[in-house]
Scaffold this active site. Structure first.
Site, PDB file in Angstrom:
ATOM      1  CE1 TYR A 140      -3.288  -2.931   1.095  1.00  0.00           C
ATOM      2  CE2 TYR A 140      -4.755  -0.864   1.380  1.00  0.00           C
ATOM      3  CZ  TYR A 140      -4.386  -2.500   1.255  1.00  0.00           C
ATOM      4  OH  TYR A 140      -5.470  -3.530   1.479  1.00  0.00           O
ATOM      5  CE  LYS A 187       2.695 -17.908  -2.837  1.00  0.00           C
ATOM      6  NZ  LYS A 187       1.580 -18.966  -3.044  1.00  0.00           N
ATOM      7  CG  ASP A 220      -0.919 -20.512  -1.254  1.00  0.00           C
ATOM      8  OD1 ASP A 220      -0.416 -20.394  -0.172  1.00  0.00           O
ATOM      9  OD2 ASP A 220      -0.345 -21.162  -2.165  1.00  0.00           O
ATOM     10  CG  ASP A 244      -7.737  -5.343   2.504  1.00  0.00           C
ATOM     11  OD1 ASP A 244      -8.720  -4.987   3.226  1.00  0.00           O
ATOM     12  OD2 ASP A 244      -7.728  -5.185   1.311  1.00  0.00           O
ATOM     13  CG  ASP A 248     -13.159  -7.819   3.263  1.00  0.00           C
ATOM     14  OD1 ASP A 248     -13.038  -7.222   4.174  1.00  0.00           O
ATOM     15  OD2 ASP A 248     -13.987  -7.794   2.244  1.00  0.00           O
TER      16      ASP A 248
END
Ligand code: NAD
Ligand code: IPM
Ligand code: MN
Length: 351
Positions: A140, A187, A220, A244, A248
């Site tokens: 970001y 990751k 993942d 983020d 959700d």
């Protein structure tokens, strides 16, 4: 006489003002606070100002805590990216306030077990996950660029060891007062920032939190494990964008994105409080938005910034009771309005 705590209220756009109104109502029911409202996001742009007006930023900095609704929506999507509510207001606000640690608790409340899309035998194992999301670094904030002819674009992902360390400390500390386990999500099989992340988290744990269990998981796999068996997670510690997305996902497991509050904290306890959802343009103005995430964000404010644990619990208990009594908004399968749900909580939270 003790001075009243000042809360800067930034309702923003879409359902932001609708849910923020209910959160303010509930806070006012449990304590004597001074509320000061300011424009942010599309609402500020429509008033002829920038997305984050300097006076709004100054008021947020001068307040004892900030309560935000949501910003953004199709009306402002055609503006240059830097001027849009998300990049022009929300991200600079988080960065300017240095609120690097974002706590997003996802729990399936007893009254909402049926609202979770997961099978009851999975939900009944208990879902109580705290997502600790790094909020002021990573993709970001690493810089964004698009070629003039739109044939190429880059976003840079950068992290310093210090940025990882400070958020990791908060995650381990939180785990100590929960079930003692941190799952650090990255990751690291591909990204250099993730390798730094993993190394740093490992070091922080070995140096200061040997009593806390630490596991590493690729993002993942984490997304898959969350729906396979959320009860296996206690604290999930992760970088900005993974946090983020995973929060959700976790919110729907808890019944609705309208249920998840958040606290964005600085080292000294100052905080920005907001529901994790957005401005929900599809339901804005209808009076049907779920205000519980905003209300519960108010409870987090009392807990993390004001040291008012009793008030925080009074709000959380009141939400629980309102849900159990059947005050369910449309997203939860009911037909209760935003205002009715807010009234139900305020009534039950009052001392
Ligand atoms: P969203 O969270 O606004 O909405 C996603 C879906 O969830 C929609 O169907 C919406 O109706 C529903 N929903 C969200 N909150 C709800 C609530 N409280 N009660 C009932 N239903 C709810 O995400 P989006 O549609 O991807 O984004 C819409 C706008 O909000 C975009 O401009 C986006 O950039 C912005 N946004 C802002 C924030 C923020 O200010 N913190 C967060 C996320 C998205
Ligand atoms: C959130 C939102 C924001 C984020 C957007 C609107 C910039 O999705 O608060 O979760 O990605 O942080
Ligand atoms: Mn989000």
């Amino acid at each position: 006489m003790e001075t009243k705590r000042k809360i800067a209220v930034l309702p923003g756009d879409g359902i932001g003002p609708e849910v923020t109104r209910e959160a303010v109502k509930v806070l006012a029911a449990v304590g004597d606070f001074e509320f000061e409202e300011h424009l942010v996001g599309g609402a500020a742009i429509d008033a002829g100002l920038r997305a984050l007006p300097p006076e709004t930023l100054a008021a947020a900095k001068a307040a004892d805590a900030v309560l935000l609704g949501a910003v953004g929506g199709p009306k402002w999507d055609a503006l240059p990216t830097k001027e849009r509510p998300e990049r022009g207001a929300l991200l600079p606000l988080r960065a300017e306030l240095s609120v690097f640690c974002n706590l997003r608790p996802a729990l399936v409340r007893a009254a909402l077990a049926a609202a979770s899309p997961l099978k009851s035998e999975i939900v009944s194992r208990g879902v109580d996950v705290l997502v600790v999301r790094e909020l002021t670094g990573g993709l970001y904030f690493g810089g964004h660029a698009v070629a003039d002819d739109w044939t190429r674009a880059t976003d840079t992902m950068a992290y310093s060891a210090r940025e990882v360390e400070r958020v990791a400390r908060i995650a381990f500390t939180a785990a100590r007062s929960r079930r003692g386990k941190v799952t650090s999500v990255d990751k690291a099989n591909v990204l250099a920032t993730s390798q730094l992340w993993r190394k740093t988290v490992e070091r922080v744990r070995n140096e200061c939190f040997a009593d806390v269990e630490l596991e590493h998981m690729y993002v993942d796999n984490a997304a898959m494990q969350l729906v396979r068996d959320p009860s296996r997670f206690d604290v999930i510690l992760t970088e900005n964008m993974f946090g983020d997305i995973l929060s959700d996902e976790a919110s729907q497991i808890a019944g609705s994105i309208g249920m998840l509050p958040s606290a964005s904290l600085r080292e000294d306890g100052f905080g920005l409080y907001e529901p994790i959802h957005g401005s929900a343009p599809d339901i804005a103005g209808l009076g049907v938005a779920n205000p519980y995430a905003a209300i519960l964000s108010g409870a987090m404010m009392l807990r993390h910034s004001f040291g008012m644990e009793a008030g925080a619990q009074a709000i959380e208990r009141a939400v629980e009771e309102a849900l159990a009594t059947g005050f369910l908004t449309r997203d939860l399968g009911g037909n209760c309005s935003t205002q009715t749900a807010g009234d139900a909580v305020a009534l039950r939270a009052r001392p």
